[in-house]
Structures are given as C-alpha cells and as structure tokens.
Write an enzyme that holds these catalytic residues in place. Structure first.
Site, PDB file in Angstrom:
ATOM      1  N   ASP A  65       0.875  -1.176   0.000  1.00  0.00           N
ATOM      2  CA  ASP A  65       0.000   0.000   0.000  1.00  0.00           C
ATOM      3  C   ASP A  65       0.904   1.216   0.000  1.00  0.00           C
ATOM      4  O   ASP A  65       1.628   1.463   0.976  1.00  0.00           O
ATOM      5  CB  ASP A  65      -0.870  -0.032   1.269  1.00  0.00           C
ATOM      6  CG  ASP A  65      -1.713   1.229   1.432  1.00  0.00           C
ATOM      7  OD1 ASP A  65      -1.565   2.164   0.615  1.00  0.00           O
ATOM      8  OD2 ASP A  65      -2.513   1.263   2.384  1.00  0.00           O
ATOM      9  N   ASP A  76      -4.034  -1.817  -1.975  1.00  0.00           N
ATOM     10  CA  ASP A  76      -2.730  -2.459  -2.134  1.00  0.00           C
ATOM     11  C   ASP A  76      -2.442  -2.788  -3.594  1.00  0.00           C
ATOM     12  O   ASP A  76      -3.263  -3.426  -4.261  1.00  0.00           O
ATOM     13  CB  ASP A  76      -2.683  -3.758  -1.324  1.00  0.00           C
ATOM     14  CG  ASP A  76      -3.047  -3.530   0.144  1.00  0.00           C
ATOM     15  OD1 ASP A  76      -2.603  -2.508   0.695  1.00  0.00           O
ATOM     16  OD2 ASP A  76      -3.778  -4.356   0.709  1.00  0.00           O
ATOM     17  N   TYR A 123      -3.849   9.678   0.114  1.00  0.00           N
ATOM     18  CA  TYR A 123      -3.731   9.241   1.504  1.00  0.00           C
ATOM     19  C   TYR A 123      -2.663   8.151   1.641  1.00  0.00           C
ATOM     20  O   TYR A 123      -2.593   7.213   0.849  1.00  0.00           O
ATOM     21  CB  TYR A 123      -5.082   8.694   1.996  1.00  0.00           C
ATOM     22  CG  TYR A 123      -4.995   8.135   3.391  1.00  0.00           C
ATOM     23  CD1 TYR A 123      -4.962   8.994   4.488  1.00  0.00           C
ATOM     24  CD2 TYR A 123      -4.881   6.773   3.601  1.00  0.00           C
ATOM     25  CE1 TYR A 123      -4.849   8.488   5.766  1.00  0.00           C
ATOM     26  CE2 TYR A 123      -4.772   6.256   4.882  1.00  0.00           C
ATOM     27  CZ  TYR A 123      -4.749   7.124   5.960  1.00  0.00           C
ATOM     28  OH  TYR A 123      -4.615   6.627   7.227  1.00  0.00           O
ATOM     29  N   GLY A 159      18.967  -5.614   0.399  1.00  0.00           N
ATOM     30  CA  GLY A 159      18.832  -6.872  -0.326  1.00  0.00           C
ATOM     31  C   GLY A 159      17.381  -7.174  -0.619  1.00  0.00           C
ATOM     32  O   GLY A 159      16.699  -6.372  -1.247  1.00  0.00           O
ATOM     33  N   TYR A 162       2.413   0.802  14.654  1.00  0.00           N
ATOM     34  CA  TYR A 162       1.331   0.440  13.749  1.00  0.00           C
ATOM     35  C   TYR A 162       1.539   1.028  12.361  1.00  0.00           C
ATOM     36  O   TYR A 162       1.787   2.211  12.210  1.00  0.00           O
ATOM     37  CB  TYR A 162      -0.013   0.925  14.281  1.00  0.00           C
ATOM     38  CG  TYR A 162      -1.111   0.651  13.289  1.00  0.00           C
ATOM     39  CD1 TYR A 162      -1.609  -0.637  13.162  1.00  0.00           C
ATOM     40  CD2 TYR A 162      -1.587   1.634  12.448  1.00  0.00           C
ATOM     41  CE1 TYR A 162      -2.580  -0.925  12.231  1.00  0.00           C
ATOM     42  CE2 TYR A 162      -2.561   1.355  11.511  1.00  0.00           C
ATOM     43  CZ  TYR A 162      -3.053   0.082  11.410  1.00  0.00           C
ATOM     44  OH  TYR A 162      -4.006  -0.197  10.483  1.00  0.00           O
ATOM     45  N   LYS A 177      -2.579  -3.249   9.022  1.00  0.00           N
ATOM     46  CA  LYS A 177      -2.531  -4.712   9.064  1.00  0.00           C
ATOM     47  C   LYS A 177      -1.664  -5.193   7.904  1.00  0.00           C
ATOM     48  O   LYS A 177      -1.444  -4.475   6.939  1.00  0.00           O
ATOM     49  CB  LYS A 177      -3.951  -5.265   8.939  1.00  0.00           C
ATOM     50  CG  LYS A 177      -4.668  -5.288  10.268  1.00  0.00           C
ATOM     51  CD  LYS A 177      -4.303  -6.542  11.048  1.00  0.00           C
ATOM     52  CE  LYS A 177      -4.886  -6.475  12.443  1.00  0.00           C
ATOM     53  NZ  LYS A 177      -4.326  -7.496  13.314  1.00  0.00           N
TER      54      LYS A 177
HETATM   55  P1  13P Z   1      -4.533  -0.527   5.300  1.00  0.00           P
HETATM   56  O1  13P Z   1      -3.507  -1.389   5.989  1.00  0.00           O
HETATM   57  O2  13P Z   1      -5.201  -1.237   4.189  1.00  0.00           O
HETATM   58  O3  13P Z   1      -3.942   0.766   4.874  1.00  0.00           O
HETATM   59  O4  13P Z   1      -5.727  -0.239   6.333  1.00  0.00           O
HETATM   60  C1  13P Z   1      -5.462   0.499   7.462  1.00  0.00           C
HETATM   61  C2  13P Z   1      -6.635   0.776   8.316  1.00  0.00           C
HETATM   62  O5  13P Z   1      -6.461   1.316   9.362  1.00  0.00           O
HETATM   63  C3  13P Z   1      -7.988   0.423   7.918  1.00  0.00           C
HETATM   64  O6  13P Z   1      -8.917   1.122   8.707  1.00  0.00           O
HETATM   65 MG    MG Z   2      -3.967   1.663   3.403  1.00  0.00          MG
HETATM   66 MG    MG Z   3      -4.301  -2.190   2.579  1.00  0.00          MG
END
Ligand code: 13P
Ligand code: MG
Ligand code: MG
Length: 377
Positions: free
Chosen positions: A11, A53, A90, A103, A238, A241
């Site tokens: 992303d 992504d 964003y 690498g 953070y 995810k």
């Molecule tokens: P992404 O990892 O897809 O950017 O999503 C982050 C998020 O906080 C979704 O609310």
């Molecule tokens: Mg995102």
């Molecule tokens: Mg994402």
C-alpha cells in the site's frame, strides 16, 4: 528449468482515504513491470490492486529472495509513492517501512510470497504436465485470514474431495510461523492428515500463528506460499494490518481451484477492518475492487494464471471471484458484517488488547489503567 513466481504487494497511497490506488499509480507500476520484462530480469509480470494495495505477480528464474527482483519491486513501489505524494493521496509510501533495504525486501513492509519449482510442462511429465496457479490478495486483515481456507482446501476432504485420490492422499506438510516471534523466525512443521487436530489447535489463533507454506508429501513439491511474517513486531509501530498475499499451485497433485476457493463461501470472521482493530467477515471480490463498503470490510481477491514452458502467463487471467456465483457470499458477508457492527466496540466485535493495531487505542486504555488505585478499606 527452475522457475520462480514472486508476488509482491504494498500500500503506497490511495484516493479519498484508504480505498484504492490511483490510475496513474497503477499505470506507473505496469510500465515499470514492462521495462523489467524488456530488460530480461523478469520473464512475465502482472499488476492489479485489491483495495488500497498494489500487487505485482512476476515469473523469473532468479530464485526466491532475489535482490534484483525485490529491488525492482521496491523501486516500482517508490515510483507509485511519488505519484501518490504529488497528487496528495492518503498514506503515500505507507508500507515502505525502511529507507532503503539493501537486499530482499522481506520485513521491510511489502507482503511477499514466492515459490520456486522445476518447470518442464510436457505431456510426459508425471508430476506436472501443465502449470497453473492462483494469486490471492487480501486487504484490511492479517495473514491469519488464510489459515482456515488453506487448511480446509489442503487438509479437509469435505472441501477438497481430491484428498481421497491416491495422488493426494499422502497429504500436505504445513509450515507454521509464530508471527509474535521476537528473536527470529520460529517455525513448526505439521503434517495433514495425522496432525489434523494439532493444526486446528494452532491455526485457530489467527493473530499469532500463520501458515507460511504448504508442501506436497507425495514428492516434496511446493504447493503454496503465504506472506506470513513477524512484520508487526519488526516494524514496531502500527503501519496497517499486514494485508497478506498467497500464491497457490493448483490441479494435478494439488487441490483444484474450486476446492481451494470453496472455503471462502463462509465469509469467515477475521481480524483487521477499520483501524486494523476489529473483527469482520472477509468478502471475496473481483480484482481491482476498492474498499468503500460498510466499515471497510476485509476483502480477498483470487486470480489464476497458466504458465507456458517459457514462463509466460496466459494472454489473460481468470478472476475467480468476479462471478455472480459469489454474489450470494458477498450478501452473506454484508449481513454478517452488519450483525457484528451492531455491537460496535463491545467484546468480540473488536480485537483483544494486544492486537489493537492502532497503538493509540492502547495508549487510551493504559492511560486509564494508570488512574486505577487499590481501595484502602
Ligand atoms: P490498510 O492497511 O489497508 O492501509 O488499512 C489500514 C486501516 O487502518 C484500515 O482502517
Ligand atoms: Mg492503506
Ligand atoms: Mg491495505
């Protein structure tokens, strides 16, 4: 020849919030892939997006973790990042967590799944007369999202009747990674069918334990690779995810596509979703779908390719979830999602404390916990 398939996904910016990359970003990625094919590093390549992504799928003969292939992907993500920055999108460069990895780019932010195998697709080849594979990409969730569907597709004859056939009845080895590992990659191999219950005992914990790869026990052929890593510990803070990818060979000594995709009819609940901190059903979608639904429901796409003797992809891909057959599942996912959202922040609707990916949530709780005091009488 030895063939390598690499799937690399990141992303690096999206339009109007965390929805999808822009057309200019996608065009830049496609141009970079074509230039790298022309340079001879890649044999073939394909670019798509799942939610926010960008996912590159490539064939080459350089092996897994190849510096040049990984650097090509990193540079491609940087080019898309520059466009995202220029247009004020964003999260420009969000998943590029380090300045310049020297690498391979594992652990640097992008999701990576790679397989290397002998490639000699001729009729007389008893192991693999043709090569076909699937690329799954999921957004707004972690690698554990694949635990249940991969387990069912590779270990449960209720989903994969092929397991009853002589060629597949020897089963598969599952390599599981402890994604909470602090000191290094901590791995355990378990065999289906005899370790069926032990596999279930581990794979139920989708936040900590993920399937990293699956190998055929018939002849040791690699079947699947998943981008399950210790990423959320390596990066420290953070960053979203992990939004995992998976590469799965199908047909012949492996499950057929329908056996691999049928578990997604469950729209099973996974961790992720809004602010990476909720529990919501994962919805199968067509490739190049944006995240715009209720509470950014986790999405998964699945596209298939055939690989020619020279390592070229077919003239087009097949999009497994871009079919009315999946509409009923999508509706089911919405209904399950709406039911979960009815309970807002309460209990099972949000992830447990340690898995709240926005550290701010933890700061809030810790700030409040520090104000507690023992009652004097
Ligand atoms: P992404 O990892 O897809 O950017 O999503 C982050 C998020 O906080 C979704 O609310
Ligand atoms: Mg995102
Ligand atoms: Mg994402």
């Amino acid at each position: 020849m030895k063939m390598t398939l690499s799937v690399l996904k990141a992303d690096v910016g999206s339009i109007g919030g965390h929805t999808r990359p822009s057309e200019r970003m996608m065009a830049a990625a496609r141009t970079a892939v074509q230039e790298t094919i022309d340079s001879g590093l890649l044999i073939d390549g394909f670019v798509g997006h799942t939610g926010d992504d960008i996912c590159i799928t490539a064939s080459h003969t350089r092996g897994v973790n190849d510096t040049d292939v990984h650097q090509f992907a990193w540079q491609t993500f940087l080019k898309a990042t520059a466009i995202a920055s220029e247009y004020g999108l964003y999260g420009a460069g969000q998943d590029l967590l380090v300045d310049a990895p020297s690498g391979n780019i594992r652990g640097a932010g992008p999701a990576v799944a790679e397989l290397e195998f002998d490639h000699d697709p001729v009729k007389t080849n008893k192991v693999r007369a043709t090569e076909s594979f699937m690329v799954l990409a999921a957004d707004k969730c972690g690698p554990g999202a694949y635990n249940l569907p991969m387990f069912l597709g590779f270990a449960d004859p209720m989903y994969c009747a092929g397991l009853m056939l002589p060629k597949m009845s020897k089963g598969f080895t599952f390599r599981i990674i402890d994604m909470d590992g602090k000191e290094g990659d901590s791995i355990l191999e378990l065999n289906a069918p005899e370790d069926y219950y032990q596999l279930a005992a581990l794979l139920r914990d989708t936040e900590r334990l993920g399937i990293e790869s699956i190998v055929s026990r018939l002849d040791g052929e690699p079947a699947a690779a998943i981008s399950a890593t210790r990423l959320h510990n390596i990066s420290g803070t953070y960053t979203g995810k992990d939004d995992p990818v998976a590469l799965v060979r199908n047909q012949g000594i492996f499950p057929a596509p329908e056996e691999l995709v049928s578990p997604y009819a469950k729209a099973h609940f996974v961790g992720g979703d809004a602010r990476g901190s909720h529990v919501m059903p994962i919805m199968p979608v067509a490739l190049n779908t944006a995240v715009t639904g209720i509470y950014c429901l986790p999405l998964v796409s699945c596209v298939g390719f055939s690989l020619s003797a020279g390592g070229y992809f077919s003239d087009t891909y097949i999009d497994f979830f871009d079919n009315p057959a999946w509409d009923v599942v999508r509706n089911r996912a919405q209904e399950k999602g709406i039911a979960m959202r009815d309970q807002g922040w309460s209990g099972a609707a949000m992830l447990p404390y340690h898995e709240l990916e926005y550290s701010g949530f933890r700061d809030t709780v810790e700030g409040l916990l520090s104000r507690f005091s023992i009652r004097s009488s």
